[in-house]
Design a protein around this motif. Structure first.
Motif, PDB file in Angstrom:
ATOM      1  N   HIS A 145      38.416  33.049  40.313  1.00 35.43           N
ATOM      2  CA  HIS A 145      37.182  32.547  39.721  1.00 35.43           C
ATOM      3  C   HIS A 145      36.266  31.946  40.783  1.00 35.43           C
ATOM      4  O   HIS A 145      35.043  32.137  40.751  1.00 35.43           O
ATOM      5  N   ASN A 146      36.841  31.227  41.737  1.00 35.65           N
ATOM      6  CA  ASN A 146      36.039  30.669  42.832  1.00 35.65           C
ATOM      7  C   ASN A 146      35.328  31.760  43.616  1.00 35.65           C
ATOM      8  O   ASN A 146      34.131  31.653  43.925  1.00 35.65           O
ATOM      9  N   LEU A 152      28.345  37.023  47.225  1.00 36.99           N
ATOM     10  CA  LEU A 152      28.841  38.046  48.140  1.00 36.99           C
ATOM     11  C   LEU A 152      30.054  38.774  47.565  1.00 36.99           C
ATOM     12  O   LEU A 152      30.463  39.805  48.116  1.00 36.99           O
ATOM     13  N   ARG A 153      30.633  38.241  46.486  1.00 35.16           N
ATOM     14  CA  ARG A 153      31.826  38.806  45.872  1.00 35.16           C
ATOM     15  C   ARG A 153      32.918  39.074  46.925  1.00 35.16           C
ATOM     16  O   ARG A 153      33.432  40.188  47.059  1.00 35.16           O
ATOM     17  N   LEU A 250      34.858  38.875  31.251  1.00 36.08           N
ATOM     18  CA  LEU A 250      34.690  38.217  32.544  1.00 36.08           C
ATOM     19  C   LEU A 250      35.129  39.174  33.654  1.00 36.08           C
ATOM     20  O   LEU A 250      36.127  39.875  33.511  1.00 36.08           O
ATOM     21  N   TYR A 251      34.348  39.221  34.725  1.00 39.68           N
ATOM     22  CA  TYR A 251      34.600  40.033  35.922  1.00 39.68           C
ATOM     23  C   TYR A 251      34.150  41.481  35.784  1.00 39.68           C
ATOM     24  O   TYR A 251      34.286  42.252  36.729  1.00 39.68           O
ATOM     25  N   TRP A 252      33.614  41.890  34.615  1.00 41.47           N
ATOM     26  CA  TRP A 252      32.987  43.201  34.532  1.00 41.47           C
ATOM     27  C   TRP A 252      31.535  43.084  35.015  1.00 41.47           C
ATOM     28  O   TRP A 252      30.816  42.162  34.625  1.00 41.47           O
ATOM     29  N   PHE A 262      35.593  43.007  39.108  1.00 42.59           N
ATOM     30  CA  PHE A 262      35.944  42.150  40.232  1.00 42.59           C
ATOM     31  C   PHE A 262      37.433  41.837  40.192  1.00 42.59           C
ATOM     32  O   PHE A 262      37.979  41.455  39.156  1.00 42.59           O
ATOM     33  N   ALA A 263      38.092  42.024  41.326  1.00 42.10           N
ATOM     34  CA  ALA A 263      39.528  41.819  41.437  1.00 42.10           C
ATOM     35  C   ALA A 263      39.818  40.922  42.638  1.00 42.10           C
ATOM     36  O   ALA A 263      38.904  40.501  43.362  1.00 42.10           O
ATOM     37  N   ALA A 264      41.084  40.638  42.860  1.00 45.09           N
ATOM     38  CA  ALA A 264      41.471  39.807  44.004  1.00 45.09           C
ATOM     39  C   ALA A 264      41.096  40.469  45.326  1.00 45.09           C
ATOM     40  O   ALA A 264      40.956  39.792  46.346  1.00 45.09           O
TER      41      ALA A 264
END
Length: 413
Positions: A145-146, A152-153, A250-252, A262-264
């Motif tokens: 989440h941070n 910049l993702r 969230l993260y799409w 968005f992933a690790a």
């Protein structure tokens, strides 16, 4: 003690890819900075084991008890949760020195114990190790989440494997007879207090999906206007959707030509066969209505899961080092029950019949949160291997989305 060293070392290894700046970020009140997780897990051992049991033990720092107590009111006041990201000091190096101090004294204490004292300390030590494993998962949730809060993702780790996109097999619904079933933990090994006492529950016959809902299936919900259709949502959920402007999980993120997730490892291409993750309970429930099904109760889930190995071959836990859920395999029967994603259930987080919290501050661990939260089951790709059980009860507020949470459908027969 080998297990103690291994668990403690893994927590620090998870922080190794982070910079000093990464260690202090708190992107929202529910997130804690990585540095705080490192310190809090040391505080737990210092407070519940070293202080009461090691004669003459001196805390590493007189104010760390205030800074790194999480919510144990019986131990005194503590720093406001939403302001943990303001703690530029102590430095990360000082926090690591704190951990080393606690480890040194705890290993020395255990090495000198007689059998009677060990019998008293061992349950607390086991609880502390399981507590730290919970924080390993929280640490990875919070780091993700941070990093997503940064335009910049950035990637937490660029060396993570990216399994090729799969092809989702049609979902199958498996039948269960119901009846009078045993619920809760009754074995001799460790379990949290909220998994007990064991009791019996009556279930009507039901059917459970053999796999998790996929991103491709959830995309159909989006394209059909699911986030704009109030009839699909619980009243509280619809209020949250409107107030927070939710239009996707969230993260799409919608790219120029297609969705990304968005992933690790940073932004990744959308994989329709991957399980949809980071859903709130409200979103899981709305999708189930859209699909003409429902969420399983936690008792239905546990009954089905009791027929599956808790450590199936190839299961996707933290030790697999992917940090993202995988598409379901082709094996017969229930898939993805353990690992990959926590699964929302339709059950509120309430005490089991005859539940009593432990005496003292350690009794605040689970019991006082049994209001306003929903139960999740099964573990996730960031859950340490061996930490999960079919009776394990995780819980979050229904609007929480930063956990690795997904959905498995159920229906009545």
């Amino acid at each position: 003690m080998d297990r103690y060293v291994a668990v403690r070392s893994l927590t620090e290894a998870l922080c190794a890819p982070l910079t000093a700046e990464d260690m202090v970020i708190q992107s929202m009140p529910d997130v804690s900075p990585p540095k705080w997780h490192l310190a809090h897990t040391a505080w737990f051992f210092e407070t519940f084991i070293l202080g009461p049991n090691l004669p003459g033990y001196q805390p590493f720092h007189p104010r760390f008890g205030y800074l790194f107590n999480s919510y144990y009111n019986q131990l005194g006041p503590f720093h406001t949760r939403s302001q943990r990201g303001l703690l530029a000091r102590p430095s990360s190096d000082e926090v690591l020195a704190y951990r080393a101090h606690v480890d040194h004294h705890l290993l020395a204490l255990v090495g000198a114990l007689d059998d009677r004292t060990w019998a008293h300390i061992e349950p607390l030590l086991t609880l502390g190790l399981n507590h730290e494993q919970q924080h390993q998962e929280l640490l990875l949730m919070d780091i993700k989440h941070n990093f997503h809060s940064n335009p910049l993702r950035p990637a937490y780790r660029e060396d993570l494997s990216h399994p090729p996109a799969g092809l989702a097999r049609p979902v199958k619904f498996l039948s269960f007879a119901g009846g009078l079933v045993d619920i809760g933990h009754c074995r001799a090994d460790f379990a949290f207090d909220n998994e007990q006492p064991a009791h019996r529950a009556y279930l009507t016959p039901f059917r459970l999906a053999d796999r998790l809902v996929t991103c491709g299936e959830y995309l159909e919900f989006l394209d059909a206007g699911g986030y704009q259709t109030p009839a699909l949502w619980l009243s509280d959920g619809w209020t949250v959707v409107q107030a927070r402007g939710w239009t996707a999980p969230l993260y799409w993120e919608r790219g120029e030509d297609a969705w990304q997730v968005f992933a690790a490892s940073g932004l990744r291409p959308f994989d329709p066969a991957a399980p949809v993750s980071h859903l709130s309970y409200y979103e899981a429930d709305a999708y189930a209505r859209f699909a003409g099904r429902r969420l399983p109760t936690e008792f239905e889930w546990e009954t089905a899961a009791s027929q599956v190995s808790e450590s199936p071959a190839g299961s996707n836990f933290l030790d697999r080092d992917l940090l993202e859920p995988l598409p379901a395999g082709s094996q017969l029967g229930l898939k993805q029950m353990f690992g990959d994603l926590w699964e929302w259930t339709a059950s509120p987080y309430v005490p089991y019949p005859r539940f009593r919290p432990a005496v003292g501050a350690v009794g605040e661990y689970n019991g006082k949160f049994m209001s306003g939260q929903m139960v999740l089951r099964g573990g996730a790709c960031v859950t340490p291997a061996g930490h999960i059980r079919s009776t394990y009860r995780n819980f979050y507020p229904p609007d929480a989305r930063w956990a690795y949470s997904g959905v498995r459908l159920a229906e009545d027969t």
